[in-house]
Scaffold this motif. Structure first.
Motif, mmCIF file in Angstrom:
data_model
loop_
_atom_site.group_PDB
_atom_site.id
_atom_site.type_symbol
_atom_site.label_atom_id
_atom_site.label_comp_id
_atom_site.label_asym_id
_atom_site.label_seq_id
_atom_site.Cartn_x
_atom_site.Cartn_y
_atom_site.Cartn_z
ATOM 1 N N TYR A 315 -10.403 -3.133 -35.445
ATOM 2 C CA TYR A 315 -9.681 -3.783 -36.537
ATOM 3 C C TYR A 315 -9.243 -5.191 -36.144
ATOM 4 O O TYR A 315 -9.358 -6.135 -36.933
ATOM 5 N N ALA A 316 -8.746 -5.341 -34.914
ATOM 6 C CA ALA A 316 -8.297 -6.667 -34.461
ATOM 7 C C ALA A 316 -9.449 -7.662 -34.464
ATOM 8 O O ALA A 316 -9.268 -8.841 -34.788
ATOM 9 N N LYS A 317 -10.651 -7.187 -34.130
ATOM 10 C CA LYS A 317 -11.818 -8.075 -34.084
ATOM 11 C C LYS A 317 -12.216 -8.592 -35.463
ATOM 12 O O LYS A 317 -12.909 -9.610 -35.576
ATOM 13 N N LEU A 318 -11.775 -7.912 -36.516
ATOM 14 C CA LEU A 318 -12.074 -8.383 -37.873
ATOM 15 C C LEU A 318 -11.314 -9.662 -38.208
ATOM 16 O O LEU A 318 -11.657 -10.361 -39.167
ATOM 17 N N ASN A 319 -10.257 -9.949 -37.441
ATOM 18 C CA ASN A 319 -9.486 -11.189 -37.608
ATOM 19 C C ASN A 319 -8.992 -11.362 -39.036
ATOM 20 O O ASN A 319 -9.145 -12.408 -39.654
ATOM 21 N N GLY A 388 3.193 -2.549 -33.453
ATOM 22 C CA GLY A 388 2.988 -3.993 -33.447
ATOM 23 C C GLY A 388 1.883 -4.416 -34.393
ATOM 24 O O GLY A 388 1.262 -3.587 -35.067
ATOM 25 N N THR A 389 1.658 -5.703 -34.453
ATOM 26 C CA THR A 389 0.586 -6.266 -35.280
ATOM 27 C C THR A 389 -0.698 -6.352 -34.459
ATOM 28 O O THR A 389 -0.669 -6.414 -33.235
ATOM 29 N N LEU A 390 -1.821 -6.363 -35.165
ATOM 30 C CA LEU A 390 -3.121 -6.529 -34.513
ATOM 31 C C LEU A 390 -3.701 -7.865 -34.934
ATOM 32 O O LEU A 390 -3.834 -8.146 -36.134
#
Length: 411
Positions: A315-319, A388-390
């Protein structure tokens, strides 16, 4: 005598019907469209992005600072789909066109455009001798006009001229909005390239209007010429508003009180996005969207079902620049720093405690958001649940948990 007269009339009618054949009752399916200029041909066609690039200086110039329009002298055309409708009166004497590369507004001095040009109509537009410029930095096609201040700007094309500059190619094309933003997330749209597109903003609610007379309706039906703008609870009101005309048929309808998804033409007005709905059908109760649908790994980000590291990384890689917080579980696999001076730590999590497929936790806080006071408060091999946030740190291309996350449990 009367009987003979009626028999003669019937015979004449039958004769005319026979001569005219089927075309008298029904236009041929292969016939030309009844509107526009059917003589136009698909030659010298460029994309909307190419057109905007060609006239970029004029589109970017405020009319008070210089010339904000230019005449098209080349025989060029664009091919695009109509995404707007003036059926409810909130869009006035404008047609929004969009292709795969972007969108642009055509300013036409004619109402009722939803008749000849309903949503989903594909048109070919000949630009020669028209003008390209801007209104509030929104790219626009029109002709020159003198405004109330005496300045020459881009204005509306007459109906007769417009009819000579477009050709209907097809109708009924599917038009789908693209996501502008969801909830409190900032948009990734660009004011220059995306202004005028059909979009959808999800999971938002109406906050307040810019009129002291309007507290719970879209606009003021008794307010005369003018408009009312609404801000949204989840978005910066200096950047995103919902714009409604006092002449809209739904002006005195009540704005929804709960979370909604809003479809509309997202026009640029200087450095602000104006969402212009086409009718009340553009506003629906918010649909629950699973942001993790189709991603590898497990979890939905709740405390009862936290994300594992595989899904958090994906998910984080989706930016997506998502400001929402999620529960994430993993095993501490590496610790780079525990700062007692600043009370935060930089460490990594993986599913199995190894340094393969790690997720960085950047400047995270200790239990319940307290500051770290001792480096021994965390150690490699400990299993943690954090909130936290991603995000995606573009400078190093690293997916990470953003700063100020907090540990919920550690064992």
């Amino acid at each position: 005598m009367k009987k003979l007269k009626y028999l003669m009339m019937a015979a004449v009618c039958a004769l005319f019907a026979s001569c005219m054949g089927d075309s008298y009752a029904e236009p041929a399916e292969t016939g030309s469209a009844p509107y526009g200029n059917n003589e136009l041909t698909e030659t010298n066609v460029i994309s909307i992005a190419q057109l905007k690039s060609k006239f970029a200086n004029y589109i970017a110039t405020d009319y008070r600072d210089g010339v904000s329009y230019a005449k098209v002298t080349d025989d060029i055309k664009i091919k695009a789909i109509v995404t707007s409708s003036d059926v409810a009166g909130n869009i006035y004497q404008e047609v929004a066109l969009q292709d795969a590369t972007g969108a642009i507004i055509v300013s036409v001095a004619q109402g009722g455009q939803h008749g000849p040009l309903p949503i989903g109509t594909e048109v070919l537009v000949s630009l020669k001798d028209l003008y390209v410029g801007n209104y509030g930095k929104q790219a626009q096609i029109g002709v020159t006009s003198v405004n109330a201040a005496g300045a020459t700007t881009i204005g509306r094309i007459s109906r007769a001229v417009w009819d000579q500059h477009y050709k209907i190619l097809s109708t009924g094309n599917k038009v789908e909005p693209t996501e502008f933003a969801s909830g409190t997330n900032a948009t990734t749209w660009d004011l220059d390239t995306d202004g005028g597109k059909l979009g959808i903003i999800r999971n938002v609610s109406f906050k307040s209007s810019n009129s002291s007379k309007v507290t719970d309706t879209f606009a003021d039906a008794n307010g005369g010429a003018g408009s009312v703008s609404w801000t949204l609870n989840e978005q910066d009101g200096r950047k995103v508003i919902v714009y409604n005309s006092n002449f809209a048929k739904f002006a005195n309808s009540k704005v929804p009180t709960g979370k909604v998804d809003i479809v509309g033409i997202f026009k640029r007005f200087n450095n602000q996005w104006e969402i212009i709905i086409r009718s009340l059908d553009d506003i629906k109760p918010a649909e629950k969207v699973d942001p993790f649908k189709g991603l590898p790994g497990k979890g939905d980000g709740t405390q009862a079902n936290p994300l594992d590291i595989t899904r958090a990384l994906a998910y984080a890689k989706l930016n997506k620049k998502d400001a929402n917080t999620y529960y994430i579980k993993g095993t501490i696999s590496q610790i780079d720093e525990v700062s007692t001076q600043y009370g935060n730590a930089r460490y990594y999590l993986s599913n199995d405690g190894t340094t393969t497929d790690q997720l960085q936790v950047f400047r995270g806080l200790y239990l319940n958001g307290d500051k770290f006071t001792d480096p021994s408060q965390i150690s490699v091999g400990k299993k943690v649940l954090i909130l936290g946030t991603l995000d995606f740190y573009e400078a190093t291309s690293n997916p990470q948990v953003g700063r100020n996350s907090k540990i919920i449990s550690i064992n």
